[in-house]
Write a protein that holds these residues in place. Structure first.
Motif, PDB file in Angstrom:
ATOM      1  N   UNK A 271      -0.643   9.751 -26.524  1.00 27.56           N
ATOM      2  CA  UNK A 271      -1.470   8.815 -26.990  1.00 27.56           C
ATOM      3  C   UNK A 271      -2.445   9.484 -28.185  1.00 27.56           C
ATOM      4  N   UNK A 272      -2.203  10.778 -28.197  1.00 27.27           N
ATOM      5  CA  UNK A 272      -3.033  11.639 -29.088  1.00 27.27           C
ATOM      6  C   UNK A 272      -2.592  11.279 -30.354  1.00 27.27           C
ATOM      7  N   UNK A 273      -3.470  11.220 -31.380  1.00 22.71           N
ATOM      8  CA  UNK A 273      -3.163  10.951 -32.943  1.00 22.71           C
ATOM      9  C   UNK A 273      -4.027  11.908 -33.672  1.00 22.71           C
ATOM     10  N   UNK A 274      -3.256  12.573 -34.579  1.00 21.75           N
ATOM     11  CA  UNK A 274      -4.170  13.567 -35.440  1.00 21.75           C
ATOM     12  C   UNK A 274      -5.180  12.761 -36.301  1.00 21.75           C
TER      13      UNK A 274
ATOM     14  N   UNK B 284       0.588  14.252 -19.783  1.00 23.00           N
ATOM     15  CA  UNK B 284       1.656  13.544 -20.750  1.00 23.00           C
ATOM     16  C   UNK B 284       0.893  12.408 -21.409  1.00 23.00           C
ATOM     17  N   UNK B 285       0.160  11.628 -20.722  1.00 18.72           N
ATOM     18  CA  UNK B 285      -0.456  10.436 -21.250  1.00 18.72           C
ATOM     19  C   UNK B 285      -1.247  10.997 -22.478  1.00 18.72           C
TER      20      UNK B 285
ATOM     21  N   UNK C 124       6.336  17.515 -23.641  1.00 19.06           N
ATOM     22  CA  UNK C 124       7.493  17.686 -23.213  1.00 19.06           C
ATOM     23  C   UNK C 124       7.335  18.864 -21.981  1.00 19.06           C
ATOM     24  N   UNK C 125       6.865  19.926 -22.391  1.00 18.98           N
ATOM     25  CA  UNK C 125       6.535  21.019 -21.338  1.00 18.98           C
ATOM     26  C   UNK C 125       5.661  20.610 -20.099  1.00 18.98           C
ATOM     27  N   UNK C 126       4.621  19.666 -20.462  1.00 15.63           N
ATOM     28  CA  UNK C 126       3.726  19.165 -19.279  1.00 15.63           C
ATOM     29  C   UNK C 126       4.569  18.110 -18.441  1.00 15.63           C
ATOM     30  N   UNK C 127       5.586  17.590 -19.138  1.00 11.65           N
ATOM     31  CA  UNK C 127       6.549  16.537 -18.437  1.00 11.65           C
ATOM     32  C   UNK C 127       7.542  17.257 -17.473  1.00 11.65           C
ATOM     33  N   UNK C 128       7.879  18.435 -18.123  1.00 12.24           N
ATOM     34  CA  UNK C 128       8.805  19.193 -17.354  1.00 12.24           C
ATOM     35  C   UNK C 128       8.247  19.634 -15.785  1.00 12.24           C
TER      36      UNK C 128
ATOM     37  N   UNK D 146      -0.297  19.104  -2.297  1.00 13.76           N
ATOM     38  CA  UNK D 146      -0.505  19.780  -3.596  1.00 13.76           C
ATOM     39  C   UNK D 146       0.420  19.564  -4.584  1.00 13.76           C
ATOM     40  N   UNK D 147       1.586  18.900  -4.249  1.00 10.21           N
ATOM     41  CA  UNK D 147       2.546  18.903  -5.393  1.00 10.21           C
ATOM     42  C   UNK D 147       2.279  17.416  -6.183  1.00 10.21           C
ATOM     43  N   UNK D 148       1.869  16.507  -5.291  1.00  8.01           N
ATOM     44  CA  UNK D 148       1.303  15.132  -5.631  1.00  8.01           C
ATOM     45  C   UNK D 148       0.321  15.129  -6.417  1.00  8.01           C
ATOM     46  N   UNK D 149      -0.723  16.135  -6.218  1.00  8.03           N
ATOM     47  CA  UNK D 149      -1.861  16.146  -7.013  1.00  8.03           C
ATOM     48  C   UNK D 149      -1.367  17.032  -8.445  1.00  8.03           C
ATOM     49  N   UNK D 150      -0.478  17.726  -8.497  1.00 10.84           N
ATOM     50  CA  UNK D 150       0.234  18.450  -9.468  1.00 10.84           C
ATOM     51  C   UNK D 150       0.929  17.457 -10.458  1.00 10.84           C
ATOM     52  N   UNK D 151       1.640  16.527  -9.897  1.00 13.47           N
ATOM     53  CA  UNK D 151       2.236  15.333 -10.515  1.00 13.47           C
ATOM     54  C   UNK D 151       1.360  14.336 -11.334  1.00 13.47           C
ATOM     55  N   UNK D 152       0.178  14.366 -10.640  1.00 10.96           N
ATOM     56  CA  UNK D 152      -0.895  13.270 -11.171  1.00 10.96           C
ATOM     57  C   UNK D 152      -1.505  13.835 -12.451  1.00 10.96           C
ATOM     58  N   UNK D 153      -1.847  15.212 -12.401  1.00  5.38           N
ATOM     59  CA  UNK D 153      -2.321  16.088 -13.485  1.00  5.38           C
ATOM     60  C   UNK D 153      -1.474  15.843 -14.662  1.00  5.38           C
ATOM     61  N   UNK D 154      -0.046  16.193 -14.423  1.00  2.00           N
ATOM     62  CA  UNK D 154       1.029  16.360 -15.406  1.00  2.00           C
ATOM     63  C   UNK D 154       1.181  14.983 -16.145  1.00  2.00           C
ATOM     64  N   UNK D 155       1.019  13.795 -15.419  1.00  2.00           N
ATOM     65  CA  UNK D 155       1.027  12.585 -15.817  1.00  2.00           C
ATOM     66  C   UNK D 155      -0.113  12.295 -16.797  1.00  2.00           C
ATOM     67  N   UNK D 156      -1.399  12.815 -16.178  1.00  2.00           N
ATOM     68  CA  UNK D 156      -2.306  12.794 -17.166  1.00  2.00           C
ATOM     69  C   UNK D 156      -2.207  13.345 -18.554  1.00  2.00           C
TER      70      UNK D 156
END
Length: 221
Positions: free
Chosen positions: A203-206, A198-199, A38-42, A186-196
Protein backbone atom coordinates in the motif's frame (compact mmCIF):
# COMPACT_ATOMS: atom_id res chain seq x y z
CA UNK A 1 20.49 -34.87 18.75
CA UNK A 2 22.27 -31.54 19.40
CA UNK A 3 24.44 -32.11 16.30
CA UNK A 4 21.43 -32.78 14.08
CA UNK A 5 19.63 -29.75 15.47
CA UNK A 6 22.67 -27.58 14.71
CA UNK A 7 22.85 -28.91 11.16
CA UNK A 8 19.16 -28.12 10.63
CA UNK A 9 19.82 -24.52 11.68
CA UNK A 10 22.34 -24.26 8.84
CA UNK A 11 19.28 -24.25 6.58
CA UNK A 12 18.52 -20.80 8.01
CA UNK A 13 22.06 -19.43 8.34
CA UNK A 14 23.43 -20.41 4.92
CA UNK A 15 20.56 -18.93 2.83
CA UNK A 16 20.73 -15.79 4.97
CA UNK A 17 24.43 -15.35 4.17
CA UNK A 18 24.06 -16.23 0.48
CA UNK A 19 21.10 -13.90 0.03
CA UNK A 20 23.04 -11.13 1.78
CA UNK A 21 25.87 -11.49 -0.74
CA UNK A 22 23.50 -10.63 -3.60
CA UNK A 23 21.38 -8.02 -1.83
CA UNK A 24 22.90 -5.32 -4.04
CA UNK A 25 21.87 -6.89 -7.35
CA UNK A 26 18.54 -7.94 -5.84
CA UNK A 27 17.82 -4.35 -4.85
CA UNK A 28 18.79 -3.02 -8.26
CA UNK A 29 16.56 -5.52 -10.07
CA UNK A 30 13.51 -5.48 -7.80
CA UNK A 31 13.83 -2.13 -6.11
CA UNK A 32 14.06 -1.57 -2.36
CA UNK A 33 10.31 -1.62 -1.71
CA UNK A 34 9.61 -4.81 -3.67
CA UNK A 35 12.64 -6.59 -2.22
CA UNK A 36 11.66 -5.73 1.37
CA UNK A 37 8.04 -6.72 0.77
CA UNK A 38 9.06 -10.00 -0.87
CA UNK A 39 11.42 -10.74 2.01
CA UNK A 40 8.66 -10.13 4.54
CA UNK A 41 6.35 -12.40 2.55
CA UNK A 42 8.98 -15.17 2.57
CA UNK A 43 9.31 -14.96 6.35
CA UNK A 44 5.54 -15.35 6.52
CA UNK A 45 5.70 -18.44 4.31
CA UNK A 46 8.38 -19.91 6.56
CA UNK A 47 6.24 -19.26 9.63
CA UNK A 48 3.21 -20.85 7.94
CA UNK A 49 5.24 -23.99 7.24
CA UNK A 50 6.33 -24.14 10.88
CA UNK A 51 2.68 -24.14 11.98
CA UNK A 52 2.43 -27.55 10.26
CA UNK A 53 5.10 -29.12 12.48
CA UNK A 54 3.70 -32.09 14.36
CA UNK A 55 0.63 -32.45 12.17
CA UNK A 56 2.00 -35.56 10.49
CA UNK A 57 1.37 -34.12 7.01
CA UNK A 58 5.07 -33.83 6.22
CA UNK A 59 8.18 -35.23 7.88
CA UNK A 60 8.94 -32.65 10.60
CA UNK A 61 12.70 -32.34 10.02
CA UNK A 62 12.22 -31.84 6.27
CA UNK A 63 9.45 -29.33 6.92
CA UNK A 64 11.56 -27.34 9.38
CA UNK A 65 14.50 -27.35 6.97
CA UNK A 66 12.42 -25.95 4.11
CA UNK A 67 10.84 -23.38 6.44
CA UNK A 68 14.28 -22.22 7.56
CA UNK A 69 15.36 -21.70 3.94
CA UNK A 70 12.40 -19.36 3.41
CA UNK A 71 13.14 -17.59 6.69
CA UNK A 72 16.84 -17.20 5.88
CA UNK A 73 16.24 -15.55 2.52
CA UNK A 74 13.27 -13.57 3.81
CA UNK A 75 15.12 -12.16 6.81
CA UNK A 76 18.09 -11.19 4.64
CA UNK A 77 15.90 -9.26 2.25
CA UNK A 78 13.55 -7.69 4.77
CA UNK A 79 16.11 -6.79 7.46
CA UNK A 80 19.31 -6.05 5.57
CA UNK A 81 17.72 -4.22 2.65
CA UNK A 82 15.69 -2.12 5.07
CA UNK A 83 18.99 -0.56 6.16
CA UNK A 84 19.72 0.37 2.55
CA UNK A 85 16.25 1.85 2.20
CA UNK A 86 16.66 3.91 5.33
CA UNK A 87 20.04 5.26 4.33
CA UNK A 88 18.95 6.12 0.79
CA UNK A 89 16.04 8.16 2.14
CA UNK A 90 18.28 10.35 4.32
CA UNK A 91 20.53 13.23 3.33
CA UNK A 92 24.25 12.48 3.44
CA UNK A 93 24.69 15.07 6.19
CA UNK A 94 22.45 13.03 8.47
CA UNK A 95 23.81 9.60 7.51
CA UNK A 96 25.50 9.03 10.88
CA UNK A 97 22.37 9.82 12.87
CA UNK A 98 20.23 7.74 10.51
CA UNK A 99 22.55 4.73 10.78
CA UNK A 100 22.49 4.91 14.57
CA UNK A 101 18.71 5.25 14.68
CA UNK A 102 18.22 2.29 12.33
CA UNK A 103 20.58 0.08 14.34
CA UNK A 104 18.96 1.06 17.63
CA UNK A 105 15.46 0.40 16.31
CA UNK A 106 16.49 -3.05 15.06
CA UNK A 107 17.95 -4.07 18.42
CA UNK A 108 15.02 -2.68 20.42
CA UNK A 109 12.28 -4.22 18.32
CA UNK A 110 14.16 -7.51 17.91
CA UNK A 111 14.33 -7.80 21.70
CA UNK A 112 10.68 -6.78 22.00
CA UNK A 113 9.66 -9.31 19.36
CA UNK A 114 11.53 -12.14 21.06
CA UNK A 115 9.94 -11.21 24.40
CA UNK A 116 6.38 -11.07 23.03
CA UNK A 117 6.60 -14.18 20.84
CA UNK A 118 8.52 -16.05 23.56
CA UNK A 119 5.93 -15.17 26.18
CA UNK A 120 3.12 -16.39 23.92
CA UNK A 121 5.04 -19.61 23.26
CA UNK A 122 5.69 -20.38 26.94
CA UNK A 123 2.17 -19.44 28.07
CA UNK A 124 0.53 -21.61 25.42
CA UNK A 125 2.94 -24.46 26.09
CA UNK A 126 2.36 -24.39 29.85
CA UNK A 127 -1.44 -24.17 29.55
CA UNK A 128 -1.57 -26.99 27.03
CA UNK A 129 0.70 -29.21 29.13
CA UNK A 130 -1.36 -28.57 32.26
CA UNK A 131 -4.50 -29.83 30.56
CA UNK A 132 -2.69 -32.72 28.87
CA UNK A 133 -1.15 -33.95 32.12
CA UNK A 134 -4.58 -34.21 33.69
CA UNK A 135 -5.88 -36.11 30.67
CA UNK A 136 -2.83 -38.38 30.74
CA UNK A 137 -3.73 -39.44 34.28
CA UNK A 138 -0.76 -37.96 36.13
CA UNK A 139 -1.49 -37.18 39.80
CA UNK A 140 -2.13 -33.48 40.36
CA UNK A 141 0.48 -33.51 43.14
CA UNK A 142 3.16 -34.29 40.57
CA UNK A 143 2.06 -31.73 38.00
CA UNK A 144 4.78 -29.23 38.97
CA UNK A 145 7.55 -31.78 38.62
CA UNK A 146 6.24 -33.02 35.29
CA UNK A 147 5.95 -29.47 33.94
CA UNK A 148 9.66 -29.12 34.62
CA UNK A 149 10.22 -31.33 31.59
CA UNK A 150 9.61 -28.24 29.46
CA UNK A 151 12.75 -26.59 30.84
CA UNK A 152 14.88 -29.73 30.79
CA UNK A 153 14.78 -30.15 34.56
CA UNK A 154 16.82 -33.16 35.77
CA UNK A 155 14.40 -33.59 38.68
CA UNK A 156 11.48 -33.74 36.26
CA UNK A 157 13.30 -36.28 34.10
CA UNK A 158 13.92 -38.41 37.19
CA UNK A 159 10.28 -38.10 38.24
CA UNK A 160 9.27 -39.26 34.76
CA UNK A 161 11.23 -42.49 35.16
CA UNK A 162 9.38 -43.20 38.40
CA UNK A 163 5.98 -43.17 36.73
CA UNK A 164 4.26 -46.30 35.49
CA UNK A 165 5.34 -47.20 31.91
CA UNK A 166 1.95 -46.39 30.37
CA UNK A 167 1.68 -43.12 32.26
CA UNK A 168 5.28 -42.25 31.41
CA UNK A 169 4.54 -42.61 27.71
CA UNK A 170 1.42 -40.45 28.02
CA UNK A 171 3.31 -37.70 29.84
CA UNK A 172 6.12 -37.72 27.27
CA UNK A 173 3.57 -37.36 24.48
CA UNK A 174 1.80 -34.59 26.39
CA UNK A 175 5.10 -32.72 26.74
CA UNK A 176 5.81 -33.01 23.00
CA UNK A 177 2.28 -31.90 22.13
CA UNK A 178 2.54 -28.89 24.46
CA UNK A 179 5.79 -27.80 22.82
CA UNK A 180 4.20 -28.03 19.37
CA UNK A 181 1.15 -26.08 20.56
CA UNK A 182 3.39 -23.29 21.83
CA UNK A 183 5.38 -23.28 18.59
CA UNK A 184 2.24 -23.07 16.45
CA UNK A 185 0.86 -20.17 18.49
CA UNK A 186 4.14 -18.28 18.16
CA UNK A 187 4.32 -18.90 14.42
CA UNK A 188 0.72 -17.78 13.90
CA UNK A 189 1.62 -14.47 15.52
CA UNK A 190 4.63 -14.21 13.20
CA UNK A 191 2.38 -14.86 10.21
CA UNK A 192 0.07 -12.04 11.30
CA UNK A 193 3.01 -9.64 11.73
CA UNK A 194 4.42 -10.63 8.33
CA UNK A 195 1.02 -10.11 6.71
CA UNK A 196 0.83 -6.61 8.18
CA UNK A 197 4.32 -5.88 6.86
CA UNK A 198 3.42 -7.12 3.38
CA UNK A 199 0.24 -5.04 3.44
CA UNK A 200 2.18 -1.91 4.34
CA UNK A 201 4.68 -2.66 1.57
CA UNK A 202 1.95 -3.08 -1.04
CA UNK A 203 0.00 0.00 0.00
CA UNK A 204 2.93 2.36 0.53
CA UNK A 205 3.41 5.01 -2.12
CA UNK A 206 6.41 7.31 -2.23
CA UNK A 207 5.16 10.83 -1.44
CA UNK A 208 5.44 13.30 -4.29
CA UNK A 209 7.67 16.36 -3.73
CA UNK A 210 5.71 19.33 -2.47
CA UNK A 211 5.12 21.79 -5.32
CA UNK A 212 5.71 24.79 -3.08
CA UNK A 213 9.11 23.42 -2.08
CA UNK A 214 10.00 22.89 -5.75
CA UNK A 215 9.00 26.44 -6.54
CA UNK A 216 11.19 27.78 -3.73
CA UNK A 217 14.17 25.74 -4.89
CA UNK A 218 13.60 26.73 -8.56
CA UNK A 219 12.34 30.32 -8.58
CA UNK A 220 12.80 30.60 -12.35
CA UNK A 221 10.21 27.86 -12.78
Amino acid sequence: SPLEAGLVFLALAVPFVLASLVNGPTTRVLGIKVAMTAGTALTGVGAVLLTLVGTGKIESVALVTVAYVFLGVGLSWSVNISTTGGMVAIDDAKAGVASGALSASKFVFAALGVAIVGALFKTTEADDLGDAIVEAGAPSSERGEVEGLLSGSDAAAQKLTELAPGLQSNVEQATDDAFVAGLVAAMVLNVVIAAIGVGIGLLYRKPKPDESVQATENPSA
